[in-house]
Scaffold this motif. Structure first.
Motif, PDB file in Angstrom:
ATOM      1  N   ILE A 322      35.500  29.728  42.353  1.00  0.00           N
ATOM      2  CA  ILE A 322      36.023  29.218  41.089  1.00  0.00           C
ATOM      3  C   ILE A 322      37.005  30.205  40.474  1.00  0.00           C
ATOM      4  O   ILE A 322      38.029  29.814  39.908  1.00  0.00           O
ATOM      5  CB  ILE A 322      34.864  28.894  40.144  1.00  0.00           C
ATOM      6  CG1 ILE A 322      34.096  27.726  40.737  1.00  0.00           C
ATOM      7  CG2 ILE A 322      35.360  28.539  38.769  1.00  0.00           C
ATOM      8  CD1 ILE A 322      32.830  27.450  40.073  1.00  0.00           C
ATOM      9  N   TYR A 323      36.698  31.488  40.641  1.00  0.00           N
ATOM     10  CA  TYR A 323      37.624  32.501  40.145  1.00  0.00           C
ATOM     11  C   TYR A 323      38.965  32.390  40.829  1.00  0.00           C
ATOM     12  O   TYR A 323      40.020  32.564  40.220  1.00  0.00           O
ATOM     13  CB  TYR A 323      37.030  33.892  40.390  1.00  0.00           C
ATOM     14  CG  TYR A 323      36.970  34.683  39.141  1.00  0.00           C
ATOM     15  CD1 TYR A 323      35.871  34.580  38.314  1.00  0.00           C
ATOM     16  CD2 TYR A 323      38.023  35.488  38.763  1.00  0.00           C
ATOM     17  CE1 TYR A 323      35.831  35.278  37.136  1.00  0.00           C
ATOM     18  CE2 TYR A 323      37.983  36.181  37.588  1.00  0.00           C
ATOM     19  CZ  TYR A 323      36.885  36.076  36.774  1.00  0.00           C
ATOM     20  OH  TYR A 323      36.855  36.741  35.607  1.00  0.00           O
ATOM     21  N   LEU A 330      46.617  30.399  37.009  1.00  0.00           N
ATOM     22  CA  LEU A 330      47.442  31.216  36.114  1.00  0.00           C
ATOM     23  C   LEU A 330      48.610  31.839  36.861  1.00  0.00           C
ATOM     24  O   LEU A 330      49.761  31.780  36.427  1.00  0.00           O
ATOM     25  CB  LEU A 330      46.577  32.306  35.471  1.00  0.00           C
ATOM     26  CG  LEU A 330      45.509  31.787  34.514  1.00  0.00           C
ATOM     27  CD1 LEU A 330      44.512  32.876  34.196  1.00  0.00           C
ATOM     28  CD2 LEU A 330      46.142  31.268  33.248  1.00  0.00           C
ATOM     29  N   ALA A 331      48.308  32.437  38.041  1.00  0.00           N
ATOM     30  CA  ALA A 331      49.348  33.171  38.749  1.00  0.00           C
ATOM     31  C   ALA A 331      50.440  32.230  39.246  1.00  0.00           C
ATOM     32  O   ALA A 331      51.628  32.544  39.161  1.00  0.00           O
ATOM     33  CB  ALA A 331      48.734  33.933  39.922  1.00  0.00           C
ATOM     34  N   SER A 381      43.286  42.644  39.412  1.00  0.00           N
ATOM     35  CA  SER A 381      43.680  41.307  38.971  1.00  0.00           C
ATOM     36  C   SER A 381      42.542  40.294  39.155  1.00  0.00           C
ATOM     37  O   SER A 381      41.514  40.583  39.750  1.00  0.00           O
ATOM     38  CB  SER A 381      44.871  40.870  39.802  1.00  0.00           C
ATOM     39  OG  SER A 381      44.474  40.794  41.141  1.00  0.00           O
ATOM     40  N   GLY A 382      42.778  39.085  38.629  1.00  0.00           N
ATOM     41  CA  GLY A 382      41.814  38.010  38.803  1.00  0.00           C
ATOM     42  C   GLY A 382      41.665  37.635  40.262  1.00  0.00           C
ATOM     43  O   GLY A 382      40.573  37.346  40.736  1.00  0.00           O
ATOM     44  N   GLY A 383      42.791  37.654  40.990  1.00  0.00           N
ATOM     45  CA  GLY A 383      42.743  37.328  42.409  1.00  0.00           C
ATOM     46  C   GLY A 383      41.892  38.319  43.186  1.00  0.00           C
ATOM     47  O   GLY A 383      41.200  37.960  44.130  1.00  0.00           O
ATOM     48  N   PHE A 384      41.906  39.570  42.751  1.00  0.00           N
ATOM     49  CA  PHE A 384      41.082  40.586  43.410  1.00  0.00           C
ATOM     50  C   PHE A 384      39.606  40.259  43.233  1.00  0.00           C
ATOM     51  O   PHE A 384      38.826  40.298  44.194  1.00  0.00           O
ATOM     52  CB  PHE A 384      41.386  41.972  42.833  1.00  0.00           C
ATOM     53  CG  PHE A 384      40.395  43.015  43.232  1.00  0.00           C
ATOM     54  CD1 PHE A 384      40.375  43.487  44.525  1.00  0.00           C
ATOM     55  CD2 PHE A 384      39.478  43.505  42.324  1.00  0.00           C
ATOM     56  CE1 PHE A 384      39.452  44.443  44.922  1.00  0.00           C
ATOM     57  CE2 PHE A 384      38.545  44.459  42.703  1.00  0.00           C
ATOM     58  CZ  PHE A 384      38.538  44.931  44.001  1.00  0.00           C
ATOM     59  N   ILE A 455      42.398  38.306  33.553  1.00  0.00           N
ATOM     60  CA  ILE A 455      41.189  37.548  33.832  1.00  0.00           C
ATOM     61  C   ILE A 455      40.251  38.375  34.710  1.00  0.00           C
ATOM     62  O   ILE A 455      39.038  38.198  34.694  1.00  0.00           O
ATOM     63  CB  ILE A 455      41.556  36.189  34.464  1.00  0.00           C
ATOM     64  CG1 ILE A 455      40.359  35.280  34.504  1.00  0.00           C
ATOM     65  CG2 ILE A 455      42.131  36.366  35.827  1.00  0.00           C
ATOM     66  CD1 ILE A 455      40.663  33.943  35.080  1.00  0.00           C
ATOM     67  N   GLY A 456      40.832  39.331  35.440  1.00  0.00           N
ATOM     68  CA  GLY A 456      39.996  40.218  36.238  1.00  0.00           C
ATOM     69  C   GLY A 456      39.138  41.132  35.391  1.00  0.00           C
ATOM     70  O   GLY A 456      38.076  41.566  35.816  1.00  0.00           O
TER      71      GLY A 456
END
Lengths: 484, 104
Positions: A322-323, A330-331, A381-384, A455-456
């Motif tokens: 979900i993340y 967003l990205a 980051s959120g992706g991380f 977001i991360g």
């Protein structure tokens, strides 16, 4: 309603509605976080006859994502569509169509009824195609028709599944269906049809054929909406069906199959993105790859569920997937908006044309870099967070074969992101004439990029919201206490 | 009427056949118009299945819920079809193209 307004008044009205909708989404999420799941039966009719609205942590996370991205894209679109270059075609219709699309998305995240969900995905699909062809240019028209045919086929397959389910259990409400469902061949066929239909709409490899052309030929704010939100809607629906409705009947093999499709999408989409010469096509192919990551969630949670609901990697896989949806939303919105600024300023979307932009459009280049960092999955980051959780889940669950896919996908992503950035940092002697770009467009792209990073840092809040009536707790409680 | 087979079962089987045929048509036919017709047949197959479900519950009267869904579905399908036709016509006018393979 917005159709009735004169064109001049549409943008302010649309913007105001956007702000109110986003605020409502945040307010609802707050209420759900504080009070727990909310269920509202429209017209006072109870299930199974009535149509219910239902909000839990999962729907709120997606509602808030839509609200944030929607509001910022609206601000961007207001500047974008007031430019003289973008006046061709039927761009006057952007606001009504976008608000219809947004309404349908929200309706979908809140519906608790299989048929209502069909209606909302159909409205989402039609509005999305209409937005794609807004410019009226021939490539956009062809891409739009391809998208429309794929969307119709997908939603009809979904509806066929709904019919079979209604035939078996005579109910449409998600919770009622989930409780009265018991394995059987017609349910398996129904499940397969619904998932296959939704896979077409989510553009999972090899059913992604319509996505790159549609997303790249649309205008910049529309591409951002399509890539960040519309594909997430059908992903949400697959997730909802998988964990809430067909909880007991999904098999490990089905989970592995979806995971394999996702893995193929990661590799193929990222590789294709690396090969594109046009910026917008590159970003669109990157969407195919990033969607693949989200589907790695399915084999992990399925196996976890078979091995008991308290498997330790369950929560990692669940929140990781979900993340990934949030971070990518967003990205990718930031990336499409930033590329939109580049194209507007340079007048071409060739990848080589971005030479020496870092000094001229520093804010937009920064936005693109931030979005790229989140897509690659560099910390913090959120992706991380998303990719780290997925990796952790693959190792603790023993399904190590997904791990190389995640890593190679990250390398490929790094490849295409850095190729653009290298070009942007390369100094050049030849003077470049850049067209002026409205400030609001640069700022919104940067805000979205920053959000994808930030977001991360705020993982706890999202996790807390997701925990509200998480589907696995529900399943456990249902087994123990005989249902809700 | 074949012995042992009810009308609604014939409907359901027909719906399944139509569904497969129209999916084949959608992917195999090149021309836009044929593809759009295929999506229409796809819709018809799904609605036929819904209607055949009305009889299943062995009630005195047909189950009204599938009928309500079919009405909604038809409305959606008509507008989607109209939109697809309008797009195809616009593409043909602007580029003279009537399949996805043509280079304008």
């Amino acid at each position: 309603m917005c159709f009735l307004l004169p064109a001049r008044l549409r943008a302010p009205t649309g913007l105001a509605v956007a702000a109110v909708t986003a605020a409502a989404a945040v307010a609802l999420a707050w209420q759900v976080a504080v009070d727990g799941m909310i269920r509202h039966n429209l017209g006072g009719w109870d299930a199974p006859l009535g149509i219910g609205l239902y909000a839990d942590g999962l729907s709120c996370v997606f509602l808030v994502l839509t609200g944030v991205v929607g509001l910022l894209v609206s601000v961007y679109a207001r500047s974008f569509f007031s430019l003289p270059e973008e006046q061709e075609g039927a761009t006057k219709l952007f606001w009504p169509l976008w608000l219809i699309l947004w309404g349908a998305l929200n309706g979908m995240f809140l519906s608790a009824d299989l048929f209502n969900l069909y209606v909302t995905i159909e409205v989402v699909g039609l509005a999305a195609v209409a937005l794609t062809v807004l410019s009226g240019r021939p490539p956009a028209l062809v891409a739009g028709l391809r998208y429309l045919l794929a969307a119709i086929a997908g939603s009809m397959a979904y509806l066929m599944g709904v019919a079979l389910i209604y035939g078996s259990v005579s109910a449409l409400d998600l919770q009622v269906v989930a409780q009265s469902i018991e394995g059987g061949s017609s349910l398996r066929v129904a499940f397969g049809l619904m998932i296959a239909g939704l896979l077409v709409k989510t553009a999972v490899f090899p059913l992604h054929f319509w996505l790159p052309s549609a997303h790249s030929s649309a205008q910049a704010p529309v591409s951002a909406i399509l890539s960040a939100l519309v594909v997430k809607a059908s992903f949400y629906l697959i997730l909802r069906l998988w964990v809430d409705v067909f909880d007991g009947s999904v098999t490990v093999a089905a989970g592995q199959a979806l995971g394999a499709l996702g893995a193929a999408a990661v590799l193929w989409g990222s590789y294709q993105a690396l090969r594109q010469r046009r910026l917008k096509l590159m970003v669109a192919h990157s969407t195919v790859g990033q969607i693949g990551y989200m589907f790695l969630l399915f084999p992990l949670i399925t196996l976890a569920h078979q091995g008991g609901a308290d498997a330790p990697w369950l929560i990692h896989a669940w929140t990781g997937g979900i993340y990934q949806a949030l971070a990518h939303g967003l990205a990718k919105a930031a990336m499409f908006l930033a590329v939109g600024v580049f194209v507007l300023a340079v007048g071409s979307d060739d990848r080589e044309a971005t030479v020496d932009l870092v000094g001229r459009l520093p804010m937009t280049t920064f936005a693109l870099a931030l979005a790229g960092v989140s897509l690659i999955g560099l910390p913090p980051s959120g992706g991380f967070v998303a990719k780290w959780m997925l990796l952790k889940a693959t190792f603790t669950s023993g399904q190590w074969w997904w791990a190389p896919v995640i890593l190679i996908g990250s390398f490929l992503t790094a490849g295409y992101v850095f190729m653009v950035l290298r070009q942007a940092f390369a100094p050049t002697k030849t003077p470049i004439q850049l067209k002026p770009v409205p400030r609001a467009m640069e700022v919104t792209a940067l805000l979205l990029g920053a959000a994808a990073i930030l977001i991360g840092f705020r993982a706890e809040e999202v996790l807390f919201l997701l925990d509200v009536e998480a589907p696995f707790q529900e399943a456990v409680e249902a087994e123990e206490g005989g249902g809700l | 009427m074949i012995a042992g087979i009810e009308t609604h079962q014939i409907y359901a089987v027909t719906a399944g056949l139509l569904f497969c045929m129209s999916l084949g048509g959608l992917f195999l036919c090149g021309h836009f118009f044929k593809k759009i017709i295929a999506t229409k047949i796809l819709g018809t197959a799904v609605f036929l299945l819904f209607i055949s479900l009305g009889k299943r519950n062995a009630m005195e009267f047909a189950d009204p819920v599938p009928q309500a869904m079919v009405i909604t579905g038809i409305v959606v399908a008509v507008s989607a079809g109209a939109f697809a036709l309008a797009l195809a016509r616009r593409i043909w006018r602007e580029t003279g193209q009537s399949t996805f393979e043509d280079k304008p």
